[in-house]
Design an enzyme around this catalytic site. Sequence first.
Site, PDB file in Angstrom:
ATOM      1  CD  GLU A   1      -1.603   5.968  -5.111  1.00  0.00           C
ATOM      2  OE1 GLU A   1      -1.994   7.084  -5.461  1.00  0.00           O
ATOM      3  OE2 GLU A   1      -0.600   5.411  -5.598  1.00  0.00           O
TER       4      GLU A   1
ATOM      5  CE1 TYR B   1      -4.740   5.513  -6.607  1.00  0.00           C
ATOM      6  CE2 TYR B   1      -6.760   6.451  -5.718  1.00  0.00           C
ATOM      7  CZ  TYR B   1      -5.400   6.517  -5.920  1.00  0.00           C
ATOM      8  OH  TYR B   1      -4.700   7.591  -5.433  1.00  0.00           O
TER       9      TYR B   1
END
Lengths: 294, 383
Positions: free
Chosen positions: B189, B101
């Site tokens: 993101e 992530y």
Amino acid sequence: MSIFVDETTKVVYQGLTGGQGSFYGKLNRAYGTQVVAGTSPKKAGTDVDGIPVFATVSDAVAATGANASCIFIPAPGVRGAVMEAAEAGIEFVVCITEGVPAHDEAWFFNKLRRDFPNTQLLGPNCPGIISPGKANIGITAGHIAKAGGPVGIVSRSGTLTYQALYELKQKDIGVTTCVGIGGDPVPGTSFIDCLRAFEADPETKAVMMIGEIGGSAEEEAADFIKSSMTKPVTSYIAGVTAPPGKKMGHAGAIVSGGKGTAAAKMDALRDAGVEVGLNPTEAGELMAAIVAKL
Amino acid sequence: MDLFEYQGKQLFARYGIPVSDGAPVTTVPEAVEVANRIGYPVVVKAQVQVGGRGKAGGIKLAANAEEARIHAEAILGMDIKGHVVKVVWVERASDIAEEYYASFTLDRAAKLHLGMLSAQGGVEIEQVADENPDAIAKIHVDPVDGLTEAQCREWVAAARLNPDATEGAVDILMKLYTAYTEGDADLVEINPLILTPDGRVHALDAKVTLDDNAIFRHPDYTDYDATQVRDTREQFAHEQGLQYVGLDGSVGVIANGAGLAMSTVDIVNQVGGSPANFLDIGGGANAEVMAGALSVIVSDPNVRSIFINIFGGITKGEEVANGIVQALERVQIDAPIVIRLDGTNADEGRAILEPHLSDRLQMQPTMLDAARRSVELAGGTAK
């Protein structure tokens, strides 16, 4: 006394020759604010209703001794305008302009913090500051505030600030200073900056704090109140019933990832001993009750 | 402004961040054509701005043209949590060894940029933050200095990714920071950021939120505005330049100023009603703006009463009142209206409204009284 600005503050209006700049510059002067100068790179040497216009803030400072500025420049020019004021040695910069990119705000906040620690920025996207009876810098209607204290006000919202001033005036309660810190993600002046100044100001006996959803500024303020404030505080938080993920008008007013809710903010404030009203009227009544006991 | 995955990937690609070869399409034949061009297996991904696409059947693997056709047919037009799929993104399927992530956003409390990197990707980051906060390596970046490669390396080391991923991760994160700052994003993101079995690091998803205030620096962002997901009321309000958020209730709300509008929504709820919307008309409140606001409110079939809450500051009460009277002449309104007018020259303003008052146009002295009256007129019981 008052905080940040008073009758001795000399203000230069950046963007005085524009529509908004000249309207509010003249209005602020009529209120009694020392509006000593304006700036406009192309109109230096002219004047706006007797207020001299200079090419730069430095020129204005050199000629008039201005120590505060008020920015009415469109958003793309705000970063440059803030730095121009700081480099000219201005101590208190009020930026009314809305729609400033968050990355610009983060940039000049850190630039000021590091290289110009003597310059305090208020805003952007704020209604300004008023020390009733002494100085009004920004877009607040001066006559809705009663001068003299004992209450200080700090708020993230413009119209709710006016509402608070007005409710207190209806109850014949005066205000030392009312600071609108604005609804953007990176405000130059925080709740804590204002609470600290009100705590130190002998004429301010109680503080009203108006917050809204989004971010964690109210929770940080609650920590400060708990650890460092002796004066009573009342509060109101707007956006109790706001749906998550939707910006409620202000760029900073958004509940995201379950964070920034009004409920969490009200809990934190109550835990710090703050009396929290469920609407602006109730917050005003709570303040009136406190003032009656002073 | 939230981007769709395909828009985010196209933005990332401009900054040199590796993404899978693919294209957005709106029809089944186009989907098959793209799949044939890039080669199988492909992934057909629903483009909606809501989580849980995979579970809802909006992400499918296709091994050949026939499967690509079947999946595209099923996914186009699919309803995922109220979002209808109009676009699918078809991309080359990737082999995945590990999922990470990575993101950048603004830390409002620290007033610095915040990078987050975790070896535990492919799941909701909030879940990782709750269950295993140490699994997220964080870095604060001063906007004045920017992110240096040395800081970035230290950060990657702290996240304890597979050592094979180090060089690729540093490269992508440096580019992601540039995309974040130059692109004026509120959020960038990548989840998951993947390591392939042959050692390449690669963005398998893209979530980007852009700062609406920065459009003046990015004229091309107006293209994204055209694809924003808005309900019909929000679209109409947006076209009128009004700050509007649609809600589910029956009391239409108009107020001047974001704080007062939020407060008005709250107070309608507090007295037992349900607001139909949030609508901020700004400071001026002239006839034109008021007429625009009223036409947005009456376009909502659920609205059964309207609460106009105005506090006059610089704008005087009589100007506001004249604006309301003129707007009422221009817009056909069936729902009854309750007005609360206070602030500068409120008495003068109320005097102007007085001769126009009726069952259909009422006035109340305070916010609370006006909220109660509008809730009653909407058929509810006010507390």
